[in-house]
Design a protein around this motif. Structure first.
Motif, PDB file in Angstrom:
ATOM      1  N   UNK A   1     -23.572 -24.263 -42.801  1.00  0.00           N
ATOM      2  CA  UNK A   1     -23.703 -25.817 -42.133  1.00  0.00           C
ATOM      3  C   UNK A   1     -23.180 -26.445 -41.988  1.00  0.00           C
ATOM      4  N   UNK A   2     -21.420 -25.783 -41.319  1.00  0.00           N
ATOM      5  CA  UNK A   2     -20.873 -26.512 -41.585  1.00  0.00           C
ATOM      6  C   UNK A   2     -20.613 -28.475 -40.428  1.00  0.00           C
ATOM      7  N   UNK A   3     -21.211 -28.180 -39.037  1.00  0.00           N
ATOM      8  CA  UNK A   3     -21.677 -28.628 -38.508  1.00  0.00           C
ATOM      9  C   UNK A   3     -22.565 -29.582 -38.462  1.00  0.00           C
TER      10      UNK A   3
ATOM     11  N   UNK B   1     -16.847 -27.994 -37.000  1.00  0.00           N
ATOM     12  CA  UNK B   1     -17.551 -26.863 -36.604  1.00  0.00           C
ATOM     13  C   UNK B   1     -16.454 -25.456 -37.255  1.00  0.00           C
ATOM     14  N   UNK B   2     -16.762 -24.350 -37.792  1.00  0.00           N
ATOM     15  CA  UNK B   2     -16.260 -23.412 -37.590  1.00  0.00           C
ATOM     16  C   UNK B   2     -16.854 -21.305 -36.696  1.00  0.00           C
ATOM     17  N   UNK B   3     -15.875 -21.285 -36.286  1.00  0.00           N
ATOM     18  CA  UNK B   3     -15.953 -19.787 -34.608  1.00  0.00           C
ATOM     19  C   UNK B   3     -15.223 -19.618 -35.900  1.00  0.00           C
ATOM     20  N   UNK B   4     -16.301 -18.168 -35.347  1.00  0.00           N
ATOM     21  CA  UNK B   4     -15.993 -16.494 -35.610  1.00  0.00           C
ATOM     22  C   UNK B   4     -14.692 -16.360 -34.921  1.00  0.00           C
ATOM     23  N   UNK B   5     -13.871 -15.430 -35.428  1.00  0.00           N
ATOM     24  CA  UNK B   5     -12.598 -14.962 -34.825  1.00  0.00           C
ATOM     25  C   UNK B   5     -12.781 -13.563 -34.864  1.00  0.00           C
ATOM     26  N   UNK B   6     -12.617 -13.267 -33.356  1.00  0.00           N
ATOM     27  CA  UNK B   6     -13.000 -12.046 -33.163  1.00  0.00           C
ATOM     28  C   UNK B   6     -11.474 -11.563 -32.827  1.00  0.00           C
ATOM     29  N   UNK B   7     -10.894 -10.350 -34.248  1.00  0.00           N
ATOM     30  CA  UNK B   7     -10.185  -9.389 -33.840  1.00  0.00           C
ATOM     31  C   UNK B   7      -9.869  -8.450 -32.860  1.00  0.00           C
ATOM     32  N   UNK B   8      -9.280  -8.114 -31.760  1.00  0.00           N
ATOM     33  CA  UNK B   8      -9.481  -7.135 -31.003  1.00  0.00           C
ATOM     34  C   UNK B   8      -8.469  -6.368 -31.390  1.00  0.00           C
TER      35      UNK B   8
ATOM     36  N   UNK C   1     -11.326 -23.557 -37.812  1.00  0.00           N
ATOM     37  CA  UNK C   1     -12.119 -24.688 -37.736  1.00  0.00           C
ATOM     38  C   UNK C   1     -11.864 -25.827 -36.772  1.00  0.00           C
ATOM     39  N   UNK C   2     -12.518 -26.191 -36.227  1.00  0.00           N
ATOM     40  CA  UNK C   2     -12.586 -27.352 -35.106  1.00  0.00           C
ATOM     41  C   UNK C   2     -12.878 -28.430 -35.464  1.00  0.00           C
ATOM     42  N   UNK C   3     -12.048 -29.765 -34.983  1.00  0.00           N
ATOM     43  CA  UNK C   3     -13.294 -31.209 -34.757  1.00  0.00           C
ATOM     44  C   UNK C   3     -14.376 -31.310 -33.592  1.00  0.00           C
ATOM     45  N   UNK C   4     -15.326 -31.488 -34.270  1.00  0.00           N
ATOM     46  CA  UNK C   4     -16.128 -31.413 -33.109  1.00  0.00           C
ATOM     47  C   UNK C   4     -16.330 -32.434 -32.066  1.00  0.00           C
ATOM     48  N   UNK C   5     -15.537 -33.688 -32.375  1.00  0.00           N
ATOM     49  CA  UNK C   5     -16.248 -34.396 -31.512  1.00  0.00           C
ATOM     50  C   UNK C   5     -14.255 -34.289 -30.230  1.00  0.00           C
ATOM     51  N   UNK C   6     -13.343 -33.867 -30.404  1.00  0.00           N
ATOM     52  CA  UNK C   6     -12.192 -33.368 -30.643  1.00  0.00           C
ATOM     53  C   UNK C   6     -12.195 -32.346 -29.843  1.00  0.00           C
ATOM     54  N   UNK C   7     -12.663 -31.037 -30.648  1.00  0.00           N
ATOM     55  CA  UNK C   7     -12.491 -29.925 -29.833  1.00  0.00           C
ATOM     56  C   UNK C   7     -11.164 -29.607 -30.368  1.00  0.00           C
ATOM     57  N   UNK C   8     -10.512 -30.732 -31.207  1.00  0.00           N
ATOM     58  CA  UNK C   8      -9.471 -30.158 -31.927  1.00  0.00           C
ATOM     59  C   UNK C   8      -9.611 -29.296 -32.692  1.00  0.00           C
ATOM     60  N   UNK C   9      -8.261 -27.980 -32.999  1.00  0.00           N
ATOM     61  CA  UNK C   9      -8.583 -27.280 -33.725  1.00  0.00           C
ATOM     62  C   UNK C   9      -7.607 -27.466 -34.899  1.00  0.00           C
ATOM     63  N   UNK C  10      -7.758 -27.818 -36.289  1.00  0.00           N
ATOM     64  CA  UNK C  10      -7.262 -27.926 -37.316  1.00  0.00           C
ATOM     65  C   UNK C  10      -6.830 -27.105 -38.121  1.00  0.00           C
ATOM     66  N   UNK C  11      -7.299 -25.438 -38.551  1.00  0.00           N
ATOM     67  CA  UNK C  11      -6.929 -24.627 -39.019  1.00  0.00           C
ATOM     68  C   UNK C  11      -8.064 -24.098 -39.390  1.00  0.00           C
ATOM     69  N   UNK C  12      -8.184 -22.917 -39.869  1.00  0.00           N
ATOM     70  CA  UNK C  12      -8.991 -21.537 -40.297  1.00  0.00           C
ATOM     71  C   UNK C  12      -8.635 -21.512 -41.707  1.00  0.00           C
TER      72      UNK C  12
END
Length: 100
Positions: free
Chosen positions: A85-87, A93-100, A4-15
């Motif tokens: 719908x988050x953003x 905003x949410x980004x799905x984390x790819x696990x490799x 999960x990121x803050x849209x304005x700053x791009x700062x990662x806020x959590x998962x």
């Protein structure tokens, strides 16, 4: 897992885990996301929701208006639809984390 990121700053806020468990760096972000994720989401009847790589139609039995269905916390597709719908509805905003 979703980042999960803050849209304005791009700062990662959590998962957020696939099960909906939230872990944020700051309590204020944690509280905002917890409140948002508990909300019911209205979707058009027949709209597809993605569930762990599968596609599932929203069930008609929870319809509250003609052509509209309510997804509640814990129901199939709720988390994915909410994060999509988050953003639009929050500063995150949410980004799905790819696990490799």
């Amino acid at each position: 897992m979703y980042e999960i990121f803050e849209q304005k700053s791009g700062r990662k806020v959590g998962i957020i885990s696939e099960g909906g468990q939230i872990c944020c760096f700051e309590k204020s972000d944690q509280k905002k996301l917890e409140i948002f994720l508990r909300r019911e989401i209205l979707v058009r009847e027949g709209e597809e929701t993605t569930i762990e790589g599968e596609v599932e139609d929203v069930l008609e039995e929870t319809m509250c208006f003609f052509g509209i269905t309510t997804l509640r916390l814990g129901e199939a597709g709720h988390l994915e639809t909410t994060l999509r719908q988050l953003p639009l509805l929050t500063e995150y905003k949410a980004t799905k984390q790819l696990i490799s």
